[in-house]
Design a protein around this motif. Sequence first.
Motif, PDB file in Angstrom:
ATOM      1  N   GLU A 123      -0.479 116.517  40.992  1.00 16.47           N
ATOM      2  CA  GLU A 123      -0.304 117.840  40.391  1.00 16.47           C
ATOM      3  C   GLU A 123      -1.630 118.414  39.905  1.00 16.47           C
ATOM      4  O   GLU A 123      -1.944 119.592  40.155  1.00 16.47           O
ATOM      5  N   SER A 183      -6.814 124.623  43.686  1.00 12.12           N
ATOM      6  CA  SER A 183      -6.486 126.035  43.848  1.00 12.12           C
ATOM      7  C   SER A 183      -7.321 126.955  42.967  1.00 12.12           C
ATOM      8  O   SER A 183      -7.413 128.151  43.225  1.00 12.12           O
ATOM      9  N   GLU A 184      -7.948 126.377  41.920  1.00  9.66           N
ATOM     10  CA  GLU A 184      -8.647 127.206  40.943  1.00  9.66           C
ATOM     11  C   GLU A 184     -10.168 127.025  40.931  1.00  9.66           C
ATOM     12  O   GLU A 184     -10.878 127.892  40.412  1.00  9.66           O
ATOM     13  N   VAL A 187      -7.381 121.999  34.264  1.00  9.00           N
ATOM     14  CA  VAL A 187      -7.988 123.026  35.118  1.00  9.00           C
ATOM     15  C   VAL A 187      -9.104 123.743  34.370  1.00  9.00           C
ATOM     16  O   VAL A 187     -10.179 124.006  34.926  1.00  9.00           O
ATOM     17  N   ALA A 223      -3.746 121.638  41.449  1.00 11.59           N
ATOM     18  CA  ALA A 223      -4.049 122.770  40.574  1.00 11.59           C
ATOM     19  C   ALA A 223      -5.547 123.039  40.518  1.00 11.59           C
ATOM     20  O   ALA A 223      -5.993 124.196  40.580  1.00 11.59           O
ATOM     21  N   THR A 226      -1.836 119.987  32.660  1.00  7.57           N
ATOM     22  CA  THR A 226      -2.490 120.448  33.887  1.00  7.57           C
ATOM     23  C   THR A 226      -3.342 121.685  33.654  1.00  7.57           C
ATOM     24  O   THR A 226      -4.478 121.777  34.138  1.00  7.57           O
ATOM     25  N   ALA A 227      -2.834 122.642  32.892  1.00  5.25           N
ATOM     26  CA  ALA A 227      -3.616 123.858  32.635  1.00  5.25           C
ATOM     27  C   ALA A 227      -4.898 123.542  31.886  1.00  5.25           C
ATOM     28  O   ALA A 227      -5.958 124.124  32.166  1.00  5.25           O
TER      29      ALA A 227
END
Length: 242
Positions: free
Chosen positions: A60, A67-68, A40, A64, A36-37
């Motif tokens: 998920e 939100s970013e 993003v 994410a 996920t990171a």
Amino acid sequence: MTASPYPRDPKTLLDALAGRLIVSCQAPPGDPMRDTAALVLLARCAHAGGAAAIRANEPEAVAAIRSEVDLPVVGLWKDGDTGVDTGVYITPTVRHALAVAEAGADVVAADATDRPRPDGSTFAELVAAVHAAGALVMADVATHAEGLAAAAQGADLISTTLSGYAPGSPREAGPDLGLVASLAAAVSVPVVAEGRLHTPEQATEALARGAHSVVVGTAITAPTALTRRFAEAVEGRTPRRP
């Protein structure tokens, strides 16, 4: 969940995507980028490079990225066998679609082929559920007839995502620009070109053929696949000596 800066009013959102690039930030199971990171970060890179929206897989990742990254998100949920000629796997049920909408997707992408859905629902029922949740629907189709049917069932956008990946569609090396053109001439909702868009020239040609927007994934956000392409091209070649 961060509220989208793009109101889920169809005209406002669709106008923001007109003539623009949507970048698909996804990774297949087992790929190092299936994190996920990392996804993003890919979405942030796409934003910095000028993308108009992000296409993302699984709630998920959708949440994410929402939100970013200050861009609309086209969300989906791949669940099931993703091989050619398999059943419905892109947002296959109403449950999947609502989870994606709840995660913050502005648009929920779902398979709109004529294959049966695992929960026995119709595509029209999925559209109604997503609309009730406040999001729009992108119909991923493989054929002209499926695109017409999806538009009649209330889809807000029609995408050529599944051409070449579902029965009855041509398996071409490049994008199915013929399908883009035929749908653009036949439906009143925006048509999105997606699938095997490898170059900027193909993307601009899709727009010239009538696409409202283009989605590009592998050519931008898949380092493993891109590395494999180059590695296979050079493997076994004998270097020329000066």
